[in-house]
Design a protein around this motif. Structure first.
Motif, mmCIF file in Angstrom:
data_model
loop_
_atom_site.group_PDB
_atom_site.id
_atom_site.type_symbol
_atom_site.label_atom_id
_atom_site.label_comp_id
_atom_site.label_asym_id
_atom_site.label_seq_id
_atom_site.Cartn_x
_atom_site.Cartn_y
_atom_site.Cartn_z
ATOM 1 N N THR A 123 -38.010 2.901 1.259
ATOM 2 C CA THR A 123 -38.767 1.761 1.606
ATOM 3 C C THR A 123 -39.954 1.852 1.263
ATOM 4 O O THR A 123 -40.919 0.823 1.368
ATOM 5 C CB THR A 123 -38.894 1.537 3.525
ATOM 6 N N ASP A 138 -48.196 -1.412 4.487
ATOM 7 C CA ASP A 138 -47.303 -1.083 5.512
ATOM 8 C C ASP A 138 -47.664 -0.252 6.681
ATOM 9 O O ASP A 138 -47.527 -0.368 7.948
ATOM 10 C CB ASP A 138 -45.802 -0.296 5.100
ATOM 11 N N GLU A 142 -39.887 -4.104 6.403
ATOM 12 C CA GLU A 142 -39.242 -3.608 4.942
ATOM 13 C C GLU A 142 -38.045 -3.077 5.151
ATOM 14 O O GLU A 142 -37.029 -3.251 4.444
ATOM 15 C CB GLU A 142 -40.507 -2.880 4.331
ATOM 16 N N LYS A 167 -35.016 -5.068 5.836
ATOM 17 C CA LYS A 167 -34.605 -5.835 4.551
ATOM 18 C C LYS A 167 -33.762 -4.926 3.702
ATOM 19 O O LYS A 167 -32.810 -4.868 3.275
ATOM 20 C CB LYS A 167 -35.890 -5.994 3.764
#
Lengths: 487, 430
Positions: A108, A114, A122, A125
């Motif tokens: 990721t 983040d 993320e 996804k």
């Protein structure tokens, strides 16, 4: 910033559950004595070096599950072991005649944004994309120091998207800072796999499930199969180089045992509780005595105690002449053994049978569960030896190499190159090496003989290498930093 | 940052460690979780052609191995203890504290702990390089800036015709040592002395690195901020030229010579001799070329340096057809046009399609739409290349099915290596 979310789904660390220690230096006798009195202390080092963490085993092992996509929910560096795993995977599949498949991994790639705002979006996804791209049966999600500290709720994210994802998503909680013991990572990995194992339909009454780590390769499995097949026991290997449908049906076996009791410890207890599968966890079947031990324990699971005695007797008689021949060539040699303790002690048992004196045996961690019985056995069979327990810690190895001047290192990737640098030839035990069972004892014995025949490279290196330690270090007590402060 | 399939670099901590391990007698003191040093070491060594780099690499790297209690209560005491014991036990010229994710997230004050050791006779410096700060390339720059700020000293006098090289990231470029040594050899031939080469530099040399005439940044993407910082701090200007391969090297040498006002005739003579050497071998290659290479369309998957250098060599010198160039090291948007220009401005108006992509799935989606006859990439690209029956030479990280020790692909001699290796691959897959 330290907002630690602790999940009940997280396996306890080895330190908590088994009182595992990662720092000890002393004689085998002292270790046994202290262990029996229950006074082995958790100690730290005032000086330490790069070690292995609990994230290694989940990421490496799950990357090798057939068809899996491993998602490292982490900054990109936590995936740095995967090139090595690609190689092991290739080797392992090739030896088993399986079609070559690349390890599939997604990071990721957590960045500064983040870690401030959270990385679960993320992650979601990445999981969805992995499912679309590869249509895998399972997706394992590996957590990291970073995802743990920022408090990403990986389970919640997985639960949110699982309904729309075909693959079974398995989160593996293995933040590196949670444990100083690498084997905590094995627990996290196998705890995750238990989620895909289904309730048994019909039991295969003659089949044993055998846990095998990635470092014990196909020729060793063949030897174990050869011996167990003689008494009508079939083997189902677990968990690598098999497909997910076999993993799902793992509970249909009549019993379970292991080629690595360090790896399978947590798994067996949960497996038995959940699916009522009895287990045995003898030391690794390396050398004659420990192979006998292992076979007896394995056979007992299926009530074949009598039958196995005949096999043992025949094998002893069969290999004896060749073993004697190898023994003559190794007489008076000294070895340093460097692996995790479960493997080290079993190899030490083989070395006793080959007439080699073990001066030091290492373990990356120690627990009574897999350490005490083989240590007690060895104590009665060989002169006293040093036991080094450390999650790597090269400075202690370097001191001990220099002090003990072994003729050969019996070791793997972790210690091999270092021994060569100090002039010590290596008899490696790597993913290609055959060393288990009776045939393995002969094969590996011949390897050692060969390793001693041309030590040129080691000797040449040693003349030219400068290790990073001050020269005073080599006259110090190798265990000087154990239990000193350790803030 | 965005997720990525099959990583082609490690993290910022990995990059910082790479730089530290390239320095003579430098030892890292890693302030991070227990596995970082080993994972990055096993990973980088194995995936950069099995080369074990560094004075105290891998399991010999001092590391605090932060555990849960440090994450909760802070890791500064543990770091202090570790620096102290490292100084006692390890014999080094440079002690380089480098922090990872755990320290970065819990907010340990590394600077203040390290400053407590400033009175020591040993040099202790630090860099904050948590993995989440970026890739190996970014970590290299972060650590390089620490060298500029904490080791390099101001000078009163410049040493004429002396240069520093930077921009080649050790181990991330598996052929870094060979690539650097060829450039050092050539600069020596045109009369320059290289102070910092980026391979085995001593701390003494690093200290006096501000005394050079010029910094040469051998990358169109990596090290720009370090070179700029160097200029601002010590007034050393820099010239940027991506790693030259083949006759492109002549242009590189002329540009350096012009900038430093070197004797043009002498430089031209060197270039002539070097080209003669190169073509002596390429002439011998004519038959093989006719046999295996004519009309081949090639693709390159690599970082900015390899993509530019190899595309230019294979097109301009070797007469192949550029089809696809995949730049994997994610240069910032602002410099992508310049990089693209270097890749596409080729002889005979030839130019490959250029994409900037790090994700293996997307890269291979692109390759399979329009497969070339020959690919240069990484070991991780091999299975996909095999499926499409494309011969592949692996030169980039991760490189785990070749050994990389002294070989390089840069300059004149390196370009001959590239021809030989491409030939090997084509012949062995025929």
């Amino acid at each position: 910033m330290a907002n630690l979310k602790l999940h009940s789904k997280i396996v306890p660390s080895r330190e908590e559950r088994l009182n595992t220690i990662v720092a000890f230096g002393g004689s085998g006798e002292e270790l046994v004595k202290n262990a029996k009195k229950g006074c082995l202390k958790q100690q730290e080092r005032g000086f330490s070096q790069a070690a292995a963490c609990a994230e290694m085993m989940p990421i490496c092992n799950s990357a090798m599950l057939d068809g899996n996509v491993v998602i490292a929910h982490s900054p990109i560096g936590c995936s740095a072991m995967l090139p090595m795993i690609s190689l092991f995977n290739k080797l392992g599949r090739h030896m088993r005649g399986l079609p070559l498949e690349n390890v599939r991994s997604i990071s990721t790639n957590l960045g500064e944004h983040d870690v401030v705002y959270g990385g679960t979006q993320e992650l979601e996804k990445a999981i969805i994309e992995a499912d679309i791209r590869h249509n895998p049966p399972v997706i394992t999600v590996i957590t990291s120091c970073a995802s743990g500290i920022i408090g990403d709720d990986v389970d919640a994210a997985v639960n949110r998207i699982q309904p729309g994802v075909k693959a079974t998503i398995i989160p593996l909680h293995c933040e590196g800072f949670r444990s100083g013991a690498v084997a905590t990572g094995y627990d996290a990995f196998l705890h995750g796999l238990l989620k895909v194992i289904e309730k048994p339909g019909e039991r295969k009454k003659d089949t044993l499930l055998i846990v095998n780590p990635l470092s014990i390769s196909r020729p060793n499995e063949v030897e174990i199969e050869r011996l167990l097949n003689k008494i009508g026991i079939n083997v189902q290997w677990f968990p690598l180089f098999t497909n997910i449908s076999n993993i799902k049906k793992a509970s249909e076996v009549a019993g379970a045992t292991t080629l690595c009791p360090l790896m399978s410890n947590y798994f067996f207890r949960e497996f038995e509780q959940k699916y009522d599968v009895p287990f045995a966890e003898p030391p690794m079947p390396v050398g004659i005595e420990f192979t006998d031990w292992w076979l007896r324990d394995a056979a007992k699971l299926l009530g074949k105690e009598k039958e196995i005695e005949k096999v043992i007797e025949d094998e002893h008689a069969r290999i004896k002449p060749e073993l004697e021949d190898i023994k003559i060539q190794l007489k008076g040699k000294k070895a340093y053994i460097g692996f995790n303790l479960a493997k080290s002690l079993s190899l030490q048992s083989l070395l006793v049978e080959l007439g080699i004196d073990t001066v030091v045996t290492t373990g990356f961690e120690y627990s009574d569960d897999y350490g005490l019985a083989p240590l007690e056995n060895l104590k009665s069979r060989c002169s006293d030896f040093t036991v080094h327990i450390g999650n790597f810690q090269h400075f202690e190895w370097a001191n001990l190499f220099n002090r003990e001047k072994p003729d050969v290192l019996v070791g793997g990737l972790e210690l091999g190159g270092w021994a060569l640098r100090q002039g010590i030839p290596v008899a490696p035990v790597l993913p290609q090496t055959f060393f288990t069972g009776y045939e393995g004892a002969l094969s590996y014995g011949k390897d050692i003989v060969k390793s001693l025949k041309n030590p040129s490279f080691a000797k040449n290196l040693a003349q030219r290498v400068k290790l990073p330690y001050r020269k005073e270090w080599y006259s110090e007590n190798p265990f000087k930093y154990i239990g000193v402060n350790g803030q | 940052m965005s997720y990525v399939e099959t990583a082609r670099s490690t993290c910022a901590l990995g990059g910082a460690l790479s730089l530290i391990h390239s320095i003579e007698k430098a030892v890292p003191i890693i302030h991070a979780g227990p596995g970082c040093g080993s994972v990055l070491n096993f990973g980088q060594n194995l995936a950069s052609g099995y080369q074990f780099i560094g004075y105290a690499s891998g399991s010999a790297s001092p590391s605090t191995n932060t555990l849960e209690k440090h994450v909760i209560f802070g890791g500064e005491n543990r770091l202090r203890e570790q620096i102290k014991s490292t100084l006692e036990l390890v014999d080094a010229d440079l002690y380089f504290v480098v922090s990872g994710c755990t320290a970065g997230l819990i907010g340990d004050d590394i600077r203040s702990v390290v400053s407590e050791f400033s009175g020591n006779s040993e040099t202790v410096i630090f860099s904050e390089a948590p993995g989440f700060k970026g890739s190996t390339y970014q970590g290299y720059e972060i650590a390089y800036k620490s060298l500029i700020d904490q080791v390099i000293q101001p000078v009163t006098r410049k040493e004429k015709n002396t240069v520093n090289l930077l921009g080649i990231v050790p181990a991330q470029d598996p052929f870094w040592q060979g690539n650097i040594s060829e450039i050092v050899r050539l600069l020596g031939r045109i009369g320059l002395k290289v102070n910092l080469s980026g391979d085995g530099d001593t701390v003494k040399k690093i200290r006096k690195a501000a005394g050079v005439d010029l910094n040469i940044l051998l990358s169109a993407n990596t090290g720009i901020s370090a070179a700029k910082h160097f200029k601002e701090k010590f007034d050393v200007s820099y010239i940027q030229y991506p790693l030259p391969i083949g006759t492109e090297t002549g242009k590189f040498l002329r540009e350096i010579a012009n900038t430093l006002g070197l004797d043009k005739q002498k430089v031209n003579k060197v270039i002539e001799e070097e080209e003669k050497y190169l073509w002596k071998y390429l002439i011998k290659f004519s038959e093989a070329y006719a046999f295996i290479l004519v009309n081949k369309e090639f693709g390159i998957i690599g970082d900015t340096n390899y993509v530019i250098g190899m595309t230019r060599f294979l097109t301009n010198d070797l007469g192949l057809h550029p089809k696809l160039a995949v730049v994997t090291d994610a240069p910032s948007e602002s410099i992508r046009d310049t990089i693209k220009e270097s890749i596409t401005n080729l002889n005979y108006d030839l130019s490959p399609g250029v994409i900037f992509e790090s994700d293996a799935y997307k890269i291979w989606d692109e390759v399979s739409k329009n497969p070339p006859d020959l690919l240069i990439g990484s070991s991780a690209d091999k299975p996909a290349a095999q499926k499409l029956n494309i011969p592949l030479l692996a030169t980039s990280y991760p490189l785990y099915d070749r050994i990389a020790l002294s070989k390089g692909y840069s300059g004149y001699r390196g370009s001959i290596n590239l021809v030989e290796d491409i030939g090997d691959v084509l012949l062995s897959t025929m």
